[in-house]
Scaffold this motif. Sequence first.
Motif, PDB file in Angstrom:
ATOM      1  N   PHE A  32       0.825  -1.197   0.000  1.00 43.20           N
ATOM      2  CA  PHE A  32       0.000   0.000   0.000  1.00 43.20           C
ATOM      3  C   PHE A  32       0.869   1.261   0.000  1.00 43.20           C
ATOM      4  CE2 PHE A  32      -2.359  -3.126   2.663  1.00 43.20           C
ATOM      5  CZ  PHE A  32      -3.392  -3.377   1.787  1.00 43.20           C
ATOM      6  N   MET A  33       0.384   2.298  -0.675  1.00 44.04           N
ATOM      7  CA  MET A  33       0.991   3.619  -0.592  1.00 44.04           C
ATOM      8  C   MET A  33      -0.146   4.610  -0.342  1.00 44.04           C
ATOM      9  SD  MET A  33       3.538   5.573  -3.236  1.00 44.04           S
ATOM     10  CE  MET A  33       4.700   4.226  -3.143  1.00 44.04           C
ATOM     11  N   LEU A  34      -0.080   5.328   0.781  1.00 47.11           N
ATOM     12  CA  LEU A  34      -1.155   6.235   1.174  1.00 47.11           C
ATOM     13  C   LEU A  34      -0.830   7.674   0.796  1.00 47.11           C
ATOM     14  CD1 LEU A  34      -1.553   3.675   2.924  1.00 47.11           C
ATOM     15  CD2 LEU A  34      -2.506   5.169   4.662  1.00 47.11           C
ATOM     16  N   PHE A  35      -1.860   8.379   0.331  1.00 51.19           N
ATOM     17  CA  PHE A  35      -1.775   9.804   0.018  1.00 51.19           C
ATOM     18  C   PHE A  35      -2.808  10.508   0.879  1.00 51.19           C
ATOM     19  CE2 PHE A  35      -0.449   7.477  -3.702  1.00 51.19           C
ATOM     20  CZ  PHE A  35       0.654   8.166  -4.165  1.00 51.19           C
ATOM     21  N   GLU A  36      -2.326  11.292   1.829  1.00 48.68           N
ATOM     22  CA  GLU A  36      -3.209  12.039   2.721  1.00 48.68           C
ATOM     23  C   GLU A  36      -2.698  13.468   2.829  1.00 48.68           C
ATOM     24  OE1 GLU A  36      -4.324   9.145   6.271  1.00 48.68           O
ATOM     25  OE2 GLU A  36      -2.182   9.017   5.804  1.00 48.68           O
ATOM     26  N   GLY A  37      -3.562  14.385   3.223  1.00 47.59           N
ATOM     27  CA  GLY A  37      -3.155  15.767   3.452  1.00 47.59           C
ATOM     28  C   GLY A  37      -2.423  16.360   2.267  1.00 47.59           C
ATOM     29  N   GLU A  38      -1.315  17.034   2.555  1.00 50.53           N
ATOM     30  CA  GLU A  38      -0.537  17.713   1.518  1.00 50.53           C
ATOM     31  C   GLU A  38       0.111  16.762   0.518  1.00 50.53           C
ATOM     32  OE1 GLU A  38      -0.342  21.042   0.835  1.00 50.53           O
ATOM     33  OE2 GLU A  38      -1.950  21.097   2.318  1.00 50.53           O
ATOM     34  N   ALA A  39       0.296  15.514   0.903  1.00 48.24           N
ATOM     35  CA  ALA A  39       0.900  14.545  -0.015  1.00 48.24           C
ATOM     36  C   ALA A  39       0.067  14.407  -1.285  1.00 48.24           C
ATOM     37  CB  ALA A  39       1.053  13.186   0.665  1.00 48.24           C
ATOM     38  N   ARG A  40      -1.240  14.590  -1.172  1.00 46.76           N
ATOM     39  CA  ARG A  40      -2.110  14.507  -2.356  1.00 46.76           C
ATOM     40  C   ARG A  40      -1.773  15.623  -3.344  1.00 46.76           C
ATOM     41  NH1 ARG A  40      -7.611  15.374  -0.224  1.00 46.76           N
ATOM     42  NH2 ARG A  40      -6.416  16.707   1.151  1.00 46.76           N
ATOM     43  N   SER A  41      -1.605  16.839  -2.833  1.00 44.96           N
ATOM     44  CA  SER A  41      -1.261  17.977  -3.696  1.00 44.96           C
ATOM     45  C   SER A  41       0.169  17.866  -4.225  1.00 44.96           C
ATOM     46  CB  SER A  41      -1.414  19.293  -2.932  1.00 44.96           C
ATOM     47  OG  SER A  41      -2.760  19.501  -2.595  1.00 44.96           O
ATOM     48  N   ASP A  42       1.080  17.409  -3.383  1.00 43.16           N
ATOM     49  CA  ASP A  42       2.474  17.250  -3.809  1.00 43.16           C
ATOM     50  C   ASP A  42       2.574  16.260  -4.961  1.00 43.16           C
ATOM     51  OD1 ASP A  42       3.156  19.020  -1.804  1.00 43.16           O
ATOM     52  OD2 ASP A  42       3.906  17.475  -0.434  1.00 43.16           O
ATOM     53  N   ALA A  61      -7.022  24.240 -18.073  1.00 42.61           N
ATOM     54  CA  ALA A  61      -8.060  23.559 -17.292  1.00 42.61           C
ATOM     55  C   ALA A  61      -7.769  22.060 -17.190  1.00 42.61           C
ATOM     56  CB  ALA A  61      -9.440  23.799 -17.898  1.00 42.61           C
ATOM     57  N   GLN A  62      -7.310  21.465 -18.279  1.00 40.68           N
ATOM     58  CA  GLN A  62      -6.985  20.032 -18.262  1.00 40.68           C
ATOM     59  C   GLN A  62      -5.809  19.742 -17.339  1.00 40.68           C
ATOM     60  OE1 GLN A  62      -6.661  19.845 -22.640  1.00 40.68           O
ATOM     61  NE2 GLN A  62      -7.789  17.909 -22.455  1.00 40.68           N
ATOM     62  N   ILE A  63      -4.799  20.600 -17.422  1.00 40.70           N
ATOM     63  CA  ILE A  63      -3.621  20.421 -16.568  1.00 40.70           C
ATOM     64  C   ILE A  63      -3.997  20.620 -15.105  1.00 40.70           C
ATOM     65  CG2 ILE A  63      -1.316  21.316 -16.008  1.00 40.70           C
ATOM     66  CD1 ILE A  63      -1.095  21.984 -19.068  1.00 40.70           C
ATOM     67  N   ALA A  64      -4.830  21.596 -14.820  1.00 41.18           N
ATOM     68  CA  ALA A  64      -5.287  21.825 -13.443  1.00 41.18           C
ATOM     69  C   ALA A  64      -6.082  20.625 -12.937  1.00 41.18           C
ATOM     70  CB  ALA A  64      -6.131  23.093 -13.366  1.00 41.18           C
ATOM     71  N   PHE A  65      -6.918  20.049 -13.795  1.00 42.08           N
ATOM     72  CA  PHE A  65      -7.693  18.868 -13.409  1.00 42.08           C
ATOM     73  C   PHE A  65      -6.758  17.729 -13.000  1.00 42.08           C
ATOM     74  CE2 PHE A  65      -9.645  14.785 -14.337  1.00 42.08           C
ATOM     75  CZ  PHE A  65     -10.839  14.881 -13.634  1.00 42.08           C
ATOM     76  N   GLU A  66      -5.731  17.479 -13.804  1.00 36.82           N
ATOM     77  CA  GLU A  66      -4.792  16.397 -13.494  1.00 36.82           C
ATOM     78  C   GLU A  66      -3.976  16.711 -12.241  1.00 36.82           C
ATOM     79  OE1 GLU A  66      -5.101  13.565 -14.841  1.00 36.82           O
ATOM     80  OE2 GLU A  66      -6.366  14.173 -16.515  1.00 36.82           O
ATOM     81  N   THR A  67      -3.612  17.960 -12.061  1.00 37.72           N
ATOM     82  CA  THR A  67      -2.850  18.379 -10.885  1.00 37.72           C
ATOM     83  C   THR A  67      -3.656  18.179  -9.603  1.00 37.72           C
ATOM     84  OG1 THR A  67      -1.600  19.974 -12.202  1.00 37.72           O
ATOM     85  CG2 THR A  67      -1.642  20.337  -9.829  1.00 37.72           C
ATOM     86  N   ASN A  68      -4.959  18.379  -9.683  1.00 42.06           N
ATOM     87  CA  ASN A  68      -5.824  18.273  -8.495  1.00 42.06           C
ATOM     88  C   ASN A  68      -6.514  16.922  -8.363  1.00 42.06           C
ATOM     89  OD1 ASN A  68      -5.561  20.927  -7.265  1.00 42.06           O
ATOM     90  ND2 ASN A  68      -6.339  21.631  -9.232  1.00 42.06           N
TER      91      ASN A  68
END
Length: 169
Positions: A32-42, A61-68
């Motif tokens: 498993f690899m967990l993404f929580e908090g700021e790790a999701r944005s990083d 908009a597409q790049i922002a979608f993938e970034t988020n």
Amino acid sequence: MAEPGPSPDQVERLLGIAARVPDHGKLTPWRFMLFEGEARSDFGQILGKVFAAATPDAGEAQIAFETNRLNRAPLVIAVISNVLEKHKVPEWEQILSAGAVCQNMLIAASAMGFGAQWLTEWYAYDPQVKDALGLRSGERIAGFIYIGSVTEEPVERARPAAHIDRWDA
């Protein structure tokens, strides 16, 4: 999905339930690899850069979608299949075990009252993303499991009738 996501105790229970799957030879052919908090944005910053480089005609908009992308849920868990090659346990059984982990996690999250979704979009297969995650040779992403509180009822898609055959000698 939205906050709140699972508490640390609930995450521990989720992972324990997820891991309770058929595992021929007790190989544990997944992790498993967990993404929580700021790790999701990083990690999202990496996704955005990889997507933009691979898709030069993509708009902001597409790049922002993938970034988020990973910010769509408070917890995202990558299930990484780690097949032991040339082992007496067939690779197929090891791969199925990783899939069973993903399914158990969905069921456990639902039983705890959370929404959950299993995704394997482009970023599950991209070599640069795999490198950024530190995947080793032979490892693959079985899925990204998004978990959080439900904000609206999911729309159920139409499912085809089951295909049933009966063997008759």
